[in-house]
Write a protein that holds these residues in place. Sequence first.
Motif, PDB file in Angstrom:
ATOM      1  N   ASP A 115       0.702  -0.919  -0.246  1.00  0.00           N
ATOM      2  CA  ASP A 115       0.106  -0.129  -0.549  1.00  0.00           C
ATOM      3  C   ASP A 115       1.024   1.146  -0.492  1.00  0.00           C
ATOM      4  N   HIS A 116       0.613   2.553  -0.749  1.00  0.00           N
ATOM      5  CA  HIS A 116       1.493   3.635  -1.058  1.00  0.00           C
ATOM      6  C   HIS A 116       0.702   4.255  -0.519  1.00  0.00           C
ATOM      7  N   ARG A 117      -0.565   4.430  -0.042  1.00  0.00           N
ATOM      8  CA  ARG A 117      -1.330   5.981   0.419  1.00  0.00           C
ATOM      9  C   ARG A 117      -0.152   6.933   1.435  1.00  0.00           C
ATOM     10  N   ALA A 118       1.052   6.945   1.438  1.00  0.00           N
ATOM     11  CA  ALA A 118       1.301   7.324   2.149  1.00  0.00           C
ATOM     12  C   ALA A 118       2.636   7.592   1.415  1.00  0.00           C
ATOM     13  N   LEU A 119       2.591   8.018   0.377  1.00  0.00           N
ATOM     14  CA  LEU A 119       3.345   8.451   0.138  1.00  0.00           C
ATOM     15  C   LEU A 119       4.239   9.875   0.209  1.00  0.00           C
ATOM     16  N   ASP A 120       3.471  10.877   0.464  1.00  0.00           N
ATOM     17  CA  ASP A 120       3.484  12.411   0.757  1.00  0.00           C
ATOM     18  C   ASP A 120       4.333  11.778   1.919  1.00  0.00           C
ATOM     19  N   GLN A 121       3.679  11.421   3.259  1.00  0.00           N
ATOM     20  CA  GLN A 121       4.009  11.208   4.562  1.00  0.00           C
ATOM     21  C   GLN A 121       5.710  10.283   4.989  1.00  0.00           C
ATOM     22  N   ALA A 122       5.853   9.740   4.148  1.00  0.00           N
ATOM     23  CA  ALA A 122       7.146   8.780   3.830  1.00  0.00           C
ATOM     24  C   ALA A 122       8.140  10.151   3.520  1.00  0.00           C
ATOM     25  N   SER A 123       7.652  10.480   2.257  1.00  0.00           N
ATOM     26  CA  SER A 123       8.816  12.085   2.411  1.00  0.00           C
ATOM     27  C   SER A 123       9.063  13.104   3.238  1.00  0.00           C
ATOM     28  N   ARG A 124       8.035  13.277   4.155  1.00  0.00           N
ATOM     29  CA  ARG A 124       8.029  13.882   5.131  1.00  0.00           C
ATOM     30  C   ARG A 124       8.981  13.400   6.293  1.00  0.00           C
ATOM     31  N   VAL A 125       8.812  12.085   6.102  1.00  0.00           N
ATOM     32  CA  VAL A 125       9.151  11.941   7.177  1.00  0.00           C
ATOM     33  C   VAL A 125      11.089  11.707   7.054  1.00  0.00           C
ATOM     34  N   THR A 126      11.174  11.667   5.871  1.00  0.00           N
ATOM     35  CA  THR A 126      12.561  11.404   5.428  1.00  0.00           C
ATOM     36  C   THR A 126      12.618  12.442   5.006  1.00  0.00           C
ATOM     37  N   ALA A 127      12.105  13.873   5.544  1.00  0.00           N
ATOM     38  CA  ALA A 127      13.203  15.391   5.910  1.00  0.00           C
ATOM     39  C   ALA A 127      13.216  15.547   6.218  1.00  0.00           C
ATOM     40  N   THR A 128      12.428  15.168   7.702  1.00  0.00           N
ATOM     41  CA  THR A 128      12.859  15.166   8.749  1.00  0.00           C
ATOM     42  C   THR A 128      14.445  15.115   8.956  1.00  0.00           C
ATOM     43  N   GLY A 129      15.708  14.654   8.418  1.00  0.00           N
ATOM     44  CA  GLY A 129      17.154  13.948   8.218  1.00  0.00           C
ATOM     45  C   GLY A 129      17.441  13.245  10.076  1.00  0.00           C
ATOM     46  N   HIS A 130      16.074  12.787  10.167  1.00  0.00           N
ATOM     47  CA  HIS A 130      16.015  11.839  11.848  1.00  0.00           C
ATOM     48  C   HIS A 130      17.833  11.048  11.634  1.00  0.00           C
ATOM     49  N   SER A 131      18.454  11.055  12.867  1.00  0.00           N
ATOM     50  CA  SER A 131      19.414   9.884  13.042  1.00  0.00           C
ATOM     51  C   SER A 131      18.489   8.201  12.268  1.00  0.00           C
ATOM     52  N   PRO A 146       5.515   3.858  10.519  1.00  0.00           N
ATOM     53  CA  PRO A 146       6.201   5.451  10.071  1.00  0.00           C
ATOM     54  C   PRO A 146       5.346   5.983   9.289  1.00  0.00           C
ATOM     55  N   PRO A 147       4.920   5.989   7.893  1.00  0.00           N
ATOM     56  CA  PRO A 147       4.423   6.928   7.687  1.00  0.00           C
ATOM     57  C   PRO A 147       3.308   6.268   7.282  1.00  0.00           C
ATOM     58  N   LYS A 148       3.257   4.521   7.417  1.00  0.00           N
ATOM     59  CA  LYS A 148       1.379   4.357   7.064  1.00  0.00           C
ATOM     60  C   LYS A 148       0.493   4.497   8.435  1.00  0.00           C
ATOM     61  N   LEU A 149       1.383   4.967  10.098  1.00  0.00           N
ATOM     62  CA  LEU A 149       0.566   5.640  10.890  1.00  0.00           C
ATOM     63  C   LEU A 149       0.419   6.790  10.939  1.00  0.00           C
ATOM     64  N   LEU A 150       0.920   7.464  10.342  1.00  0.00           N
ATOM     65  CA  LEU A 150       0.563   9.289  10.058  1.00  0.00           C
ATOM     66  C   LEU A 150      -0.241   9.538   9.264  1.00  0.00           C
ATOM     67  N   TRP A 151      -0.424   8.516   8.352  1.00  0.00           N
ATOM     68  CA  TRP A 151      -1.519   8.417   7.317  1.00  0.00           C
ATOM     69  C   TRP A 151      -2.808   8.088   8.013  1.00  0.00           C
ATOM     70  N   LEU A 152      -2.913   7.447   8.798  1.00  0.00           N
ATOM     71  CA  LEU A 152      -3.885   7.108   9.683  1.00  0.00           C
ATOM     72  C   LEU A 152      -4.255   8.109  10.876  1.00  0.00           C
ATOM     73  N   LYS A 153      -3.205   8.141  11.379  1.00  0.00           N
ATOM     74  CA  LYS A 153      -3.793   9.717  12.138  1.00  0.00           C
ATOM     75  C   LYS A 153      -4.445  11.487  11.007  1.00  0.00           C
ATOM     76  N   GLU A 154      -3.500  11.233  10.440  1.00  0.00           N
ATOM     77  CA  GLU A 154      -4.069  12.137   9.979  1.00  0.00           C
ATOM     78  C   GLU A 154      -5.096  12.552   8.782  1.00  0.00           C
ATOM     79  N   ASN A 155      -5.682  11.051   8.051  1.00  0.00           N
ATOM     80  CA  ASN A 155      -6.497  10.828   7.439  1.00  0.00           C
ATOM     81  C   ASN A 155      -8.260  10.301   7.952  1.00  0.00           C
ATOM     82  N   LEU A 156      -7.668   9.622   9.486  1.00  0.00           N
ATOM     83  CA  LEU A 156      -8.604   8.749   9.691  1.00  0.00           C
ATOM     84  C   LEU A 156      -8.597   9.416  11.578  1.00  0.00           C
TER      85      LEU A 156
END
Length: 527
Positions: A115-131, A146-156
């Motif tokens: 499932d690739h519904r969280a492409l935008d969320q994955a890009s934002r997680v990458t942009a944090t540059g976290h260790s 992590p991006p799937k979880l973020l999608w669920l929080k933001e959309n549902l």
Amino acid sequence: MPGPPSVDCCYVGVDVGSCSVRAALVTRDGCVKATAEEPIAVWTPQPDHYEQSSADIWRKCCSSVKKVTEGVEKDRVRGIGFDATCSLVVLDQNFQPVAVNKDGVKERNVVMWMDHRALDQASRVTATGHSVLTSVGGVMSPEMQPPKLLWLKENLRESCWKEAAHFFDLPDFLSWKATGSLTRSLCTLICKWTYSPSEGWNDNFWTSIDLEDLVDNNHSKIGEQTCCPGSPVGGGLTREAAADLGLNPGTAVGASLIDAHAGGLGVIGADVSGHHLPCENQPVTSRVALICGTSSCHMAVSQKPLFVPGVWGPYLSAMVPGLWLNEGGQSATGGLIDHVVKGHAAFPLLKEQAEKSGQHVHSFLNRYLEELSKDKKHLDLLTNDLHVWPDFHGNRSPLADQSLKGMVSLGTRHVLDAMREAGHDITTLFLCGGLSKNPLFVQMHANVTGLPVVLPAEREAVLVGAAVLGACASCDYSSIQEAMEKMGKVGKVIRPNLDLASFYRKKYAVFLRLYVHQREYAALMRD
């Protein structure tokens, strides 16, 4: 602790793939005595959304296990192991399904791995540059949790996020369903959730991506306790689960694996004595396991951590306890082949002719290619002027760019070269999975990489790997490594055609030039 194993003891391996559940009854020396398969439902409510039902999956696990153990004395079955796709399962505080869709259908409570519904969320997680991203090649994939979880929080937020009390990777859901234990496998948490076996959860990471509520109550929603793959989980099968599966209560359950990692266990540790392979008398770190099905995974282990740009890992004890794992892959392989073949205008005629000949479509096509190549020295030369970019579903590794698309422009060669540049000493390929049954696919991998390819004696190597988990949990083997060597067996060795080395070097050079052009074009379009 169970008593010593009898001569006729056996183990059950359960593999939950993308479209079906398979089970096998496996002997102590790794022979598959019985197999069964059941289809599982997949829903695609909109593009890039793929959903399943955890209840449906468990039912099919139970019916498959009952089939392979029918007529077998239950005392003989000393352990069971589960592997599954790295899909996300959501349950409420009463362990009931929670809908992961906008339709509110609770039965559909699994976000599939692909499932690739969280492409935008994955890009934002990458942009944090976290260790924590260091261990995933610096890029967060939408196939991770992590991006799937973020999608669920933001959309549902109301219908799913606030109702959810337990988030499981599907392999861990199966272990919980079997034992009642909430202990998670290091395999899933390290590979798909950013967990560190030495440091635990990184609370700062979850806070930085607006998922700080997962830190609450000692991370109860995502897992407080962990263990190595193959470790005994809980007290074995609960009475309820044992009744569902048709086995004895207390039967040992091994901590689970992601399906590709189970395939790795089933092949990579096999005894290769007498086969004149470059990895003979060398450590297992000289081998790569290629698990090729709907997608492909390239598994390489090392004694020390090796960071490969665009490749997941290094993960300590994610597959073989005590060893570091790097995991490359391609998001679409078998799925892509099916898509190209079935989408061709001539497919109805091809299907008709294959049925008349009594052959599978792919076998018929392979024979047809052999006929076409009669006037050439090698079948491989048919594609002398054709180059295919295989990333129709994005590039998982080593470019780690899910925005890439396929084009008529060598995935495994690319991944292996990246691993070698990072320090891996790879001399032999070990293949398993559905595509390993296609002789042309296997020979092409040997030719392209220039490496010998080992096929397992038991074609259902993923199921053998799952059974290895049950064998370890029963304490019949002292370690995963011992079980891998005793239960994995070499079936056939495919050698590369060295005359084609120059041909593939040239094709690979073209491939790299096309990659540069595609990346430049994609960047231009984004700007």
